[in-house]
Design a protein around this motif. Sequence first.
Motif, short mmCIF file in Angstrom:
data_model
loop_
_atom_site.label_atom_id
_atom_site.label_comp_id
_atom_site.label_asym_id
_atom_site.label_seq_id
_atom_site.Cartn_x
_atom_site.Cartn_y
_atom_site.Cartn_z
N GLU A 10 -11.40 -7.83 5.35
CA GLU A 10 -11.29 -9.14 4.72
C GLU A 10 -9.89 -9.38 4.15
O GLU A 10 -9.38 -8.60 3.35
N GLY A 11 -9.27 -10.49 4.60
CA GLY A 11 -7.96 -10.86 4.09
C GLY A 11 -6.81 -10.10 4.72
O GLY A 11 -5.64 -10.34 4.37
N LYS A 12 -7.10 -9.18 5.64
CA LYS A 12 -6.05 -8.35 6.25
C LYS A 12 -6.03 -8.47 7.77
O LYS A 12 -5.49 -7.61 8.46
N GLU A 13 -6.62 -9.57 8.28
CA GLU A 13 -6.63 -9.75 9.73
C GLU A 13 -5.21 -9.95 10.26
O GLU A 13 -4.86 -9.47 11.34
N ARG A 14 -4.40 -10.69 9.47
CA ARG A 14 -2.99 -10.86 9.81
C ARG A 14 -2.18 -10.40 8.61
O ARG A 14 -2.27 -10.97 7.53
N THR A 15 -1.39 -9.38 8.81
CA THR A 15 -0.67 -8.78 7.69
C THR A 15 0.57 -8.06 8.19
O THR A 15 0.64 -7.67 9.36
N ILE A 16 1.56 -7.92 7.31
CA ILE A 16 2.74 -7.11 7.64
C ILE A 16 2.64 -5.72 7.02
O ILE A 16 3.53 -4.90 7.20
N ASP A 17 1.55 -5.48 6.28
CA ASP A 17 1.32 -4.17 5.67
C ASP A 17 0.99 -3.16 6.77
O ASP A 17 -0.05 -3.27 7.44
N LEU A 18 1.85 -2.17 6.95
CA LEU A 18 1.70 -1.22 8.06
C LEU A 18 0.39 -0.45 8.00
O LEU A 18 -0.20 -0.14 9.04
N VAL A 19 -0.08 -0.13 6.79
CA VAL A 19 -1.33 0.62 6.67
C VAL A 19 -2.49 -0.20 7.25
O VAL A 19 -3.30 0.32 8.03
N TYR A 20 -2.56 -1.47 6.92
CA TYR A 20 -3.64 -2.30 7.45
C TYR A 20 -3.46 -2.62 8.93
O TYR A 20 -4.44 -2.80 9.66
N ILE A 21 -2.21 -2.68 9.38
CA ILE A 21 -1.97 -2.84 10.82
C ILE A 21 -2.58 -1.65 11.57
O ILE A 21 -3.26 -1.81 12.59
N THR A 29 0.83 -1.21 0.00
CA THR A 29 0.00 0.00 0.00
C THR A 29 0.86 1.25 0.00
O THR A 29 0.63 2.19 -0.78
N LEU A 30 1.87 1.29 0.88
CA LEU A 30 2.77 2.44 0.91
C LEU A 30 3.60 2.53 -0.36
O LEU A 30 3.91 3.62 -0.83
N TYR A 31 3.97 1.39 -0.92
CA TYR A 31 4.74 1.36 -2.16
C TYR A 31 3.98 2.06 -3.29
O TYR A 31 4.53 2.91 -4.01
N VAL A 32 2.71 1.73 -3.44
CA VAL A 32 1.90 2.32 -4.51
C VAL A 32 1.77 3.82 -4.32
O VAL A 32 1.91 4.61 -5.27
N MET A 33 1.52 4.25 -3.09
CA MET A 33 1.28 5.67 -2.85
C MET A 33 2.56 6.49 -2.78
O MET A 33 2.54 7.69 -3.06
N LEU A 43 -2.96 7.38 8.56
CA LEU A 43 -3.99 6.81 7.69
C LEU A 43 -4.54 7.82 6.66
O LEU A 43 -5.75 7.85 6.40
N PRO A 44 -3.68 8.64 6.07
CA PRO A 44 -4.21 9.60 5.08
C PRO A 44 -4.84 8.92 3.88
O PRO A 44 -5.72 9.49 3.24
N LEU A 45 -4.42 7.67 3.59
CA LEU A 45 -4.94 6.97 2.40
C LEU A 45 -6.42 6.63 2.53
O LEU A 45 -7.08 6.38 1.51
N ALA A 46 -6.95 6.61 3.75
CA ALA A 46 -8.38 6.32 3.92
C ALA A 46 -9.24 7.36 3.21
O ALA A 46 -10.40 7.08 2.88
N ALA A 47 -8.67 8.54 2.96
CA ALA A 47 -9.42 9.61 2.30
C ALA A 47 -9.55 9.41 0.80
O ALA A 47 -10.22 10.19 0.13
N LEU A 48 -8.93 8.36 0.23
CA LEU A 48 -9.08 8.15 -1.21
C LEU A 48 -10.55 7.91 -1.57
O LEU A 48 -10.97 8.15 -2.71
N TYR A 49 -11.35 7.43 -0.60
CA TYR A 49 -12.78 7.19 -0.86
C TYR A 49 -13.56 8.49 -1.05
O TYR A 49 -14.66 8.47 -1.58
#
Length: 612
Positions: free
Chosen positions: A552-563, A458-462, A518-524
């Motif tokens: 969904e699918g992000k309950e366990r993740t190393i992606d900092l944004v979803y953490i 997520t951070l990579y894309v942004m 969490l600035p990316l939450a504003a993309l919506y």
Amino acid sequence: MKFKLQNLFSKKEHKYLFSAFGILALYGLTNFVAQYRIQRKYNKLCQNRREELKRSIQEFRQSHDLSTGLNAQLERDILNFTIAEIKQILFEKKATVKQVLLVFINRTLSVATSDNLNLITDVNFIEAIQEAERQDQEISLDPQIIYKYDLFGIPVSVKDTFIQKGFDNTYGLASRLNKPATYDGIQVSLIKKARGIIFIRSNLPQLAMTFESTNRIFGRSLNPWNKDRAVGGSSGGEAALQAARCSVIGVGSDIGGSIRIPAAFCGVYGLKPSMVRQTEVGEGVIEKAASGIVNIKPSKGPLGRSVDDLIVMLRVLFDSKNYSELPSQIQDPYWQPRDLDFTQNAKKDKLRIGYIEQFKDLLPPNCMKRAVKEACQALIDKGHELVQINLDEELEHELAVAFPRLVAAEGGFKSFGENLKGEKIIEEYELMETGTKIPIFLQTYILAPLLRIFGQKTLYVMSKQTHGLDVYQFLVNSGKQKRMNFQFLQYLKLNQIDAVIVPGFGCPAVKHGASKVLPLAALYTWMWNTVDVPAGSMPITRVQDGEDLKIEGKERTIDLVYIMMNRNMQNAEGLPVNIQVISYPNQEEMVLRVMKEIEGVIKFSEKHPYPY
């Protein structure tokens, strides 16, 4: 062998070297002292303004009889009434304009001041009471006057940015204090022409460019549903005033979600008109480069507790007759308002409405998707056709990233930093500011690959979107925006879609300080500013325990944004959940119609009474 500086430099060079060090040290010290003095000056200005506001409120309490003379039940009812219901009790002489105003003044003093939710930046109580008394006299001569003006007898709040004679429009900046406006701007003038009674001004973030309403002058606003949560921004104080029932209707502004994010966080209604329908003029102007952004422009619209009240305020803001009567020096020569007119879209009984449950660049928690499903079911119950929208992957991605790519194009946060005039930036911007200052070479060839290697998709894309650009690349991206807008609207046309339902935000109201990560939450929300379509936000449900809290699918993740998002969902039960309704440019009426039909089935405020 011992190393000695003298071994490298001659005595003469040694002398010059230490002189250079001395000059650098002196420059650093001078700069430090200058910054210290600026901060001390601004801290004093901020403290003085806070004390001045407290003092003016205290003096008002002591010098005015604030008893309404109404029974407690009617006072409670008035706090929850729509504009139409308030007009009805005025016409039936169950209350006077002054009594209604005092109900909302007392409510504001009870819950919205700095010792509670902290939602206001200034008060206009005395002038408001004088206007209420004038209106009561007019009613005694002709009760029909109540219905002659859209906002007759209605207490109104406005965001701090709006130009109102005698008041600062601070943008949460200390340098803009003690510079009161000498005239009323377009929106304030139109509200007054409709006989609305402006009695308070609402809080916002420093610079009005993040979704937490906090600044160094007035402090942090708290959410009426949960004080540990943000009210949104930048029109956060305004939305919270509506949720706390301190005002009947209010006006905010929106450049990336600044009406709709607060509406979503506070469980109220808000609408961002398309730019072709309204004017940029009427708010205070942020200086230099920030005011020169032409790809994405701030929109002005209402916040309230019902769709009907949004319609009333939009009718006021779009009133062509009243606008033509304003002083020519405050009008916008590029703009001519077009009155609200529902006759065209009322001809179509059955609508074809699209829906999007999520965008792949940032997956929302289940509660946001559930709200979309419930809104869709409400429309099915009303006899409309619902179709799922499946956008091309590239188009969906462009919608998500176009806003930060265009806004950050100037590089280094300069256009906003220059407006601070030396004031320390609030911590909510620090990550955003740092990201824009990283040189493009480092972002592209070092930071982005590292983010990808360590699983930070997520951070990579942004990270590739938030750096400065040269003029050529900015024009290339501007061209991408135009093609994206056309492609999206063409998709809707080809599929005969009248409106679209999407999540209200990337998550429910964030915890204080979470906007920093969490600035990316504003993309919506920001994508609808780049496409420039009308977008309304409305409450559907509240967060429940269990599945609602999961991504969904992000309950366990190393992606900092979803953490961070998962942490934000802890203890989120009970928070309001909004959806957005969008349509074509110039089709605010269609957005309002769809919102009204959903509201008639969902009945949010009946099932979930506003808090506090």
